[in-house]
Enzyme design. Structure first.
Site, PDB file in Angstrom:
ATOM      1  N   LEU A   9       0.947  -1.056  -0.077  1.00  0.00           N
ATOM      2  CA  LEU A   9      -0.148  -0.092  -0.098  1.00  0.00           C
ATOM      3  C   LEU A   9       0.932   1.245   0.025  1.00  0.00           C
ATOM      4  O   LEU A   9       1.551   1.479   0.964  1.00  0.00           O
ATOM      5  CB  LEU A   9      -0.924   0.231   1.331  1.00  0.00           C
ATOM      6  CG  LEU A   9      -1.735  -1.200   1.560  1.00  0.00           C
ATOM      7  CD1 LEU A   9      -2.618  -1.033   2.822  1.00  0.00           C
ATOM      8  CD2 LEU A   9      -2.451  -1.698   0.420  1.00  0.00           C
ATOM      9  N   GLU A 129       9.378  -2.666  12.670  1.00  0.00           N
ATOM     10  CA  GLU A 129      10.618  -2.188  12.682  1.00  0.00           C
ATOM     11  C   GLU A 129      11.278  -0.960  12.216  1.00  0.00           C
ATOM     12  O   GLU A 129      11.836  -0.025  12.414  1.00  0.00           O
ATOM     13  CB  GLU A 129      11.724  -3.354  12.057  1.00  0.00           C
ATOM     14  CG  GLU A 129      13.288  -3.122  12.251  1.00  0.00           C
ATOM     15  CD  GLU A 129      13.643  -3.158  13.514  1.00  0.00           C
ATOM     16  OE1 GLU A 129      14.095  -2.155  14.268  1.00  0.00           O
ATOM     17  OE2 GLU A 129      13.846  -4.149  14.170  1.00  0.00           O
ATOM     18  N   ILE A 136      17.933   0.815  11.070  1.00  0.00           N
ATOM     19  CA  ILE A 136      18.716   0.161  12.261  1.00  0.00           C
ATOM     20  C   ILE A 136      17.796  -0.914  12.826  1.00  0.00           C
ATOM     21  O   ILE A 136      16.564  -0.272  13.369  1.00  0.00           O
ATOM     22  CB  ILE A 136      18.960   1.143  13.555  1.00  0.00           C
ATOM     23  CG1 ILE A 136      19.757   2.559  12.772  1.00  0.00           C
ATOM     24  CG2 ILE A 136      19.787   0.669  14.684  1.00  0.00           C
ATOM     25  CD1 ILE A 136      19.978   3.633  13.954  1.00  0.00           C
ATOM     26  N   GLU A 190      10.575  18.783   5.956  1.00  0.00           N
ATOM     27  CA  GLU A 190       9.510  19.185   5.177  1.00  0.00           C
ATOM     28  C   GLU A 190       9.037  20.674   5.329  1.00  0.00           C
ATOM     29  O   GLU A 190       9.833  21.377   6.142  1.00  0.00           O
ATOM     30  CB  GLU A 190       8.275  18.730   6.344  1.00  0.00           C
ATOM     31  CG  GLU A 190       8.230  17.185   6.544  1.00  0.00           C
ATOM     32  CD  GLU A 190       8.115  16.151   5.207  1.00  0.00           C
ATOM     33  OE1 GLU A 190       7.372  16.750   4.490  1.00  0.00           O
ATOM     34  OE2 GLU A 190       8.553  15.230   5.500  1.00  0.00           O
ATOM     35  N   ASP A 201       7.772  13.891  15.970  1.00  0.00           N
ATOM     36  CA  ASP A 201       8.141  12.610  15.476  1.00  0.00           C
ATOM     37  C   ASP A 201       9.100  11.683  16.286  1.00  0.00           C
ATOM     38  O   ASP A 201       8.831  10.645  16.471  1.00  0.00           O
ATOM     39  CB  ASP A 201       8.932  12.806  14.254  1.00  0.00           C
ATOM     40  CG  ASP A 201       9.690  11.840  13.529  1.00  0.00           C
ATOM     41  OD1 ASP A 201       8.977  11.016  12.964  1.00  0.00           O
ATOM     42  OD2 ASP A 201      10.765  11.542  13.684  1.00  0.00           O
ATOM     43  N   LYS A 205       8.302   7.625  18.127  1.00  0.00           N
ATOM     44  CA  LYS A 205       9.277   6.660  18.347  1.00  0.00           C
ATOM     45  C   LYS A 205       9.710   6.342  19.684  1.00  0.00           C
ATOM     46  O   LYS A 205       9.736   5.313  20.231  1.00  0.00           O
ATOM     47  CB  LYS A 205      10.591   7.134  17.304  1.00  0.00           C
ATOM     48  CG  LYS A 205      10.361   7.210  16.020  1.00  0.00           C
ATOM     49  CD  LYS A 205      11.347   8.136  15.294  1.00  0.00           C
ATOM     50  CE  LYS A 205      11.310   8.150  14.020  1.00  0.00           C
ATOM     51  NZ  LYS A 205      12.222   9.305  13.221  1.00  0.00           N
TER      52      LYS A 205
END
Lengths: 437, 437
Positions: A9, A129, A136, A190, A201, A205
């Site tokens: 997708l 992942e 990484i 961006e 962001d 994570k």
């Protein structure tokens, strides 16, 4: 075994990278996995066909739900990003009994608890992942490689844009706004850089890393998040004067009182390895009670680094489809019948650069003779250094760096140099490697 | 599910570490795996019972073959080392249909091809993560994490003793022999240091890494091996002057002509991350065609770091015993029912050190007032710096590092400081972390 059929997708940066890596390295991957992995279906509104390999083998449509509903497809790879329709697509794929691979950190951080519960009920896997630190294998390292440990804390540079900006501010004494503009021009940031420079962001994570480190539900909403927009050039300079570097870190720590989940600019001692992770690179430092500190470093974004993680997840899912011994990770990484009969090169045929230290008599013409021998052997000199002899010493070390040359040629030149009357003893020779990508 | 029963061969440094980690972290590991892992049998000629946890649950004998032949035991962990009887024990365990975990690099490098063939025939796994770079999950990273890539080359600091010696020679200007003696006194080097300083230990590990990187049989005998005994202090110094560090590297590279497998001292540019891996630590830099460069860093030896890798291998084997979804790696690393309801600490309760930059008027008493506010709040100052004001400027930055304090307390102090007439604007506050183990 038949190839595993994958539905993709999104054919943007990471989707395109995934198709390209799977196509280009199909043989190498099949040598490892023992069966083929093929993207048979893909959904994309628009894509750049010229940049894509193997597109002729893929049935492309513009309806992602049609791919998710296709009974032929066993694994769905979601690379659309954002919350909607990514969430609906992932939940539908799970409902259809398909395994899912995603690089969507926002989706996992925000809706992971719900998604994993649905996957658990259906007995399928959702692999992610690529959602943290790009190529990484940090999820694998923490979830599997460090499974013996109580993880005490981890700290990561997990946003390349922010690290690029801070590195440039330090290395070149530039201002935040100035570097941000360059990062946008280079495509590292961006047009609206909020997610990167305000730490959102990184917080996505970190919420994921904290969860897998300590065994707690995903809690993005409780993650403290502070950006780097207020850091001034003078702060970077003062930090340097104190022996520190400023890095935008995500830190997760287990304490007696509770868990810390926090993203903020941080001064860290300059001698720490992670303080020297520069530019757009990512790194995560993990402290386990048995293993001590370990660090994982690599590219945190980009088409192919992220694709590397996506494909690794697909391979893991394929490995878990059966318990046949031949479906396990092979002892030597590749299937026993697929080991290659490549020659191991004798050292004489290996090419490196060289450091040479030669004990020479301190008199005219010696350096010229040595340079002449090297020149005749086609060995060029990159740097040379000769010290004054110590009081009462007639010998002096002549030290040089050569350009790259085949070892056999260097051996011959060294033998000639050692035979000179004005040279004493053996030439000290150490190989030089740049270790650049 | 019933606990998995493990037989341990050897109760020395790594064997003892493995028992201790499995005992100490039993609950944490079971939360991940979904079932218990128990060392039920062990074989050792002699051991230090006082240093071992959970020994009362283990049936200890002095006959390793009896453990290997015990039908109750499902997994054999070989931590005796050396070639014999380790090889016979591993082959017997395989013949008995048992999975094997080993930390024995010499055994795998020399006899791995034969051992893996036997395991393949029997459908059992021989796992050896602990054989290379101790606690760093490097085998897992290359075999699984980078499965999408054509590996182009790798370069590793894979012998801690050698790296300790080279680091001391550089940092303190010491001679090789002098540092070697200290390394022996510290237990980093054996009484006979040949295996470490002549590169044989590193060559064992490199043969393994080269094999799993490129899909070639193990070929220790073709690995070029050169030690660090000839490196002099002056070479370390000259290398520094050229902008390089000397590291003892194992390098595996795939070229058009064949594969390079070589262990030798190497000059590498000082700005490379791996050039800054110091002391007994290990690191491996891997270049994949999709992911680019990645680096893995951690302790390459020691009881518990090595045990961390051994236990991870045991967990992997247990995961591969069935394909039941509940036996897979859980999404969030821990079993869904085992997620902990730990509080996430609000930032006010987090303790860190601080960098503060305060714009103050350049007049007497200002610093004293600020120091007074911090002192009353129980915040002590580690370093302070005040520049002369620029020409015509009445404001000057006062920069300081504090010791660790809870954030709520710091917030109050900052509010008081910002309220002072002689302070202008907001206090710039950046958190400081030492990131030490």
């Amino acid at each position: 075994m038949n190839p595993v059929k994958v539905g993709l997708l999104g054919l943007g940066t990471v989707g395109g990278g995934t198709l390209n890596v799977l196509t280009r390295n199909a043989a190498e991957i099949a040598r490892r996995v023992g069966r083929g992995i093929r993207i048979t279906h893909a959904a994309a509104k628009a894509y750049d066909a010229d940049s894509l390999l193997g597109l002729d083998q893929v049935e492309v449509c513009d309806d992602a739900f049609a791919v998710v509903d296709n009974p032929e497809v066993q694994i769905i790879v979601e690379l659309i990003g954002g919350y909607s329709p990514a969430k609906e697509l992932v939940l539908k794929a799970i409902e259809n009994g398909k395994h899912v691979v995603t690089a969507n950190k926002a989706l996992i951080a925000m809706h992971g608890n719900e998604i994993f519960e649905a996957a658990q009920r259906k007995g399928v896997t959702v692999a992610f992942e690529a959602a943290v630190a790009g190529g990484i294998p940090i999820i694998k390292a923490v979830r599997e490689g460090l499974a013996a440990n109580r993880i005490e804390w981890l700290a990561g540079i997990i946003n390349g844009t922010g690290n690029f900006i801070l590195t440039e501010m330090r290395d070149k004494g530039r201002d935040f706004d100035d570097v941000l503009k360059e990062a946008q021009a280079l495509g590292y940031a961006e047009a609206d850089p909020t997610f990167d420079v305000e730490g959102i962001d990184a917080a996505h994570k970190l919420a994921i890393l904290g969860s897998i480190a300590f065994g707690i539900p995903l809690q993005f909403d409780k993650t403290y998040t502070e950006g780097i927009t207020r850091i001034e050039r003078q702060d970077v300079e003062y930090a340097n004067q104190f022996g520190y570097r400023i890095k935008h870190l995500g830190i997760a720590r287990k304490t007696d009182k509770g868990v810390e989940l926090r993203v903020h600019p941080t001064l860290i001692p300059e001698r720490r390895l992670i303080a020297n992770v520069d530019g757009v690179m990512n790194a995560v430092l993990v402290q386990g009670d048995a293993v001590g500190p370990t660090l994982y470093y690599g590219a945190g974004a980009g088409a192919e680094p992220t694709a590397s993680a996506v494909v690794a997840d697909i391979v893991d899912i394929v490995r878990a489809l059966t318990t046949d011994p031949e479906n396990r990770v092979p002892h030597l990484a590749f299937q026993p019948g697929e080991l290659a009969d490549l020659p191991i090169l004798p050292m004489e045929q290996v090419e490196t650069a060289y450091y040479l230290r030669i004990q020479v008599e301190d008199k005219p013409g010696v350096v010229a003779r040595i340079a002449g021998i090297l020149g005749e052997a086609g060995i060029s000199i990159e740097a040379i250094q000769q010290k004054e002899p110590a009081e009462g010493e007639s010998l002096v070390p002549l030290v040089m760096l050569s350009h790259r040359v085949v070892e056999g040629q260097m051996n011959q030149a060294i033998a000639q140099i050692e035979a000179l009357d004005s040279v004493s003893g053996q030439v000290m020779r150490i190989r030089v490697e740049q270790l650049d990508a």
